[in-house]
Motif scaffolding. Structure first.
Motif, PDB file in Angstrom:
ATOM      1  N   THR A  77      -5.432  -0.067  -2.850  1.00 51.06           N
ATOM      2  CA  THR A  77      -4.538  -0.751  -1.924  1.00 51.06           C
ATOM      3  C   THR A  77      -5.001  -2.177  -1.634  1.00 51.06           C
ATOM      4  OG1 THR A  77      -3.910   1.334  -0.881  1.00 51.06           O
ATOM      5  CG2 THR A  77      -3.532  -0.663   0.381  1.00 51.06           C
ATOM      6  N   SER A 123      -4.128  -4.371  -4.535  1.00 51.95           N
ATOM      7  CA  SER A 123      -2.679  -4.521  -4.575  1.00 51.95           C
ATOM      8  C   SER A 123      -2.188  -5.506  -3.515  1.00 51.95           C
ATOM      9  CB  SER A 123      -2.018  -3.153  -4.353  1.00 51.95           C
ATOM     10  OG  SER A 123      -0.623  -3.278  -4.190  1.00 51.95           O
ATOM     11  N   GLU A 169      -4.462   7.039  -3.164  1.00 54.41           N
ATOM     12  CA  GLU A 169      -5.789   7.134  -2.554  1.00 54.41           C
ATOM     13  C   GLU A 169      -5.930   8.378  -1.686  1.00 54.41           C
ATOM     14  OE1 GLU A 169      -6.912   2.353  -2.263  1.00 54.41           O
ATOM     15  OE2 GLU A 169      -6.147   3.437  -0.509  1.00 54.41           O
ATOM     16  N   SER A 205       0.044   2.985  -3.755  1.00 57.69           N
ATOM     17  CA  SER A 205      -1.407   3.099  -3.923  1.00 57.69           C
ATOM     18  C   SER A 205      -2.032   3.891  -2.778  1.00 57.69           C
ATOM     19  CB  SER A 205      -2.035   1.709  -4.006  1.00 57.69           C
ATOM     20  OG  SER A 205      -1.741   0.948  -2.844  1.00 57.69           O
ATOM     21  N   GLY A 206      -1.435   3.808  -1.583  1.00 57.80           N
ATOM     22  CA  GLY A 206      -1.940   4.604  -0.472  1.00 57.80           C
ATOM     23  C   GLY A 206      -1.755   6.093  -0.713  1.00 57.80           C
ATOM     24  N   GLY A 230       0.794  -1.226   0.000  1.00 56.68           N
ATOM     25  CA  GLY A 230       0.000   0.000   0.000  1.00 56.68           C
ATOM     26  C   GLY A 230       0.821   1.268   0.000  1.00 56.68           C
ATOM     27  N   THR A 231       2.115   1.156  -0.275  1.00 55.69           N
ATOM     28  CA  THR A 231       2.973   2.336  -0.172  1.00 55.69           C
ATOM     29  C   THR A 231       2.677   3.379  -1.255  1.00 55.69           C
ATOM     30  OG1 THR A 231       4.629   1.066  -1.402  1.00 55.69           O
ATOM     31  CG2 THR A 231       4.876   1.149   0.983  1.00 55.69           C
ATOM     32  N   SER A 270       1.739  -2.237  -5.974  1.00 58.90           N
ATOM     33  CA  SER A 270       1.225  -0.971  -5.449  1.00 58.90           C
ATOM     34  C   SER A 270       1.324   0.140  -6.484  1.00 58.90           C
ATOM     35  CB  SER A 270       2.005  -0.583  -4.187  1.00 58.90           C
ATOM     36  OG  SER A 270       1.494   0.599  -3.617  1.00 58.90           O
TER      37      SER A 270
END
Length: 282
Positions: free
Chosen positions: A173, A176, A91, A87-88, A84-85, A167
């Motif tokens: 996330t 992913s 988001e 994609s976070g 999630g690095t 990601s």
């Protein structure tokens, strides 16, 4: 040269991660669990044997259990830390601002990856005093101990790179993380299943007198973490794999080559795809 080595993304991520009380609470709980397991194992083993001392052969078993616990830690926690690095950031709608800075795509990707890897590396290093208690009872060589740590870090870096790759490619996330855990389960569950099938087919060929070298089976054994670490701890397992596949190529070389290639390719694709939607300067 100094500006190239400087990575503000890595510095920021490390400060945010290591200033959190949750990180050190997790390390504390992990060390408590390891201590309970080690001392519980020693107590149960000595109680069942009716002795007051710990045998070197039992120390080897304890070391094997601890190694696979560390491997499980790497396999199941790394995807959650890395998937999630990027994609976070997307988001939270902070990725466009990050991409407009002077940081290169490689600095952003490597900074995100290394911050997660360093936390897991700290977790492994923090457990070394407990992990190295096996030396008190003998049966384990320092070379085997160092090899185990080396291949743990290789596995950690490869799975972390896959998490960064997914990601970057996937916007959500959750998706992913599912993709990263799916790839991890492929290497840990499906690969050994395919290995067993190929070995079974090869044994039927041997019984019919048409045995051939099974390069595919040897490759599958080389890239599976469980088979490889079992062969690392027990050399007779490596010899059994070579006897079944009729291939004498060392498993550790195949493991290093494959997961090293996975790391390099994953970081390269993530770096190239990070700014794929940005307009190129004319």
């Amino acid at each position: 040269m100094k500006s190239r080595l400087n990575n503000p993304v890595l510095a920021k991520e490390v400060k945010l991660r290591f200033r959190s009380s949750k990180s050190f609470t997790g390390i504390l709980l992990y060390l408590l669990a390891m201590c309970i397991f080690v001392f519980g194992f020693i107590y149960v083993t000595t109680s069942l044997a009716g002795t007051i001392y710990f045998k070197p052969s039992e120390s080897v078993v304890l070391f094997s259990f601890l190694t696979f616990i560390q491997l499980g830690l790497v396999l199941f926690i790394t995807p959650g830390l890395t998937a999630g690095t990027i994609s976070g950031e997307r988001e939270r709608q902070t990725l466009p601002m990050l991409l407009t800075t002077s940081q290169s795509s490689f600095q952003i990707v490597s900074g995100k990856l290394l911050s997660s890897v360093l936390f897991l590396a700290l977790l492994i290093v923090a457990g070394l005093p407990v992990y190295s208690m096996v030396f008190l009872f003998g049966g384990i060589s320092p070379i085997l101990f160092l090899k185990s740590l080396l291949f743990l870090f290789v596995t950690l870096l490869a799975i972390g790179s896959l998490g960064i790759l997914f990601s970057t490619l996937i916007r959500r996330t959750t998706v992913s993380m599912i993709a990263t855990y799916g790839s991890m389960l492929f290497f840990t569950a499906i690969v050994p299943f395919l290995f067993l099938i190929i070995i079974q087919v090869n044994q039927y060929s041997t019984m019919s007198g048409t045995a051939t070298k099974s390069f595919v089976g040897h490759i599958l054994a080389s890239i599976n973490p469980e088979i490889f670490f079992a062969s690392l701890l027990a050399p007779e397992i490596a010899r059994s794999v070579q006897d079944m596949t009729l291939v004498t190529f060392p498993l550790w070389i195949g493991y290093l080559l494959f997961y090293g290639l996975v790391t390099i390719v994953s970081i390269w694709i993530a770096t190239k795809r990070l700014r794929v939607n940005m307009n190129k300067p004319k």
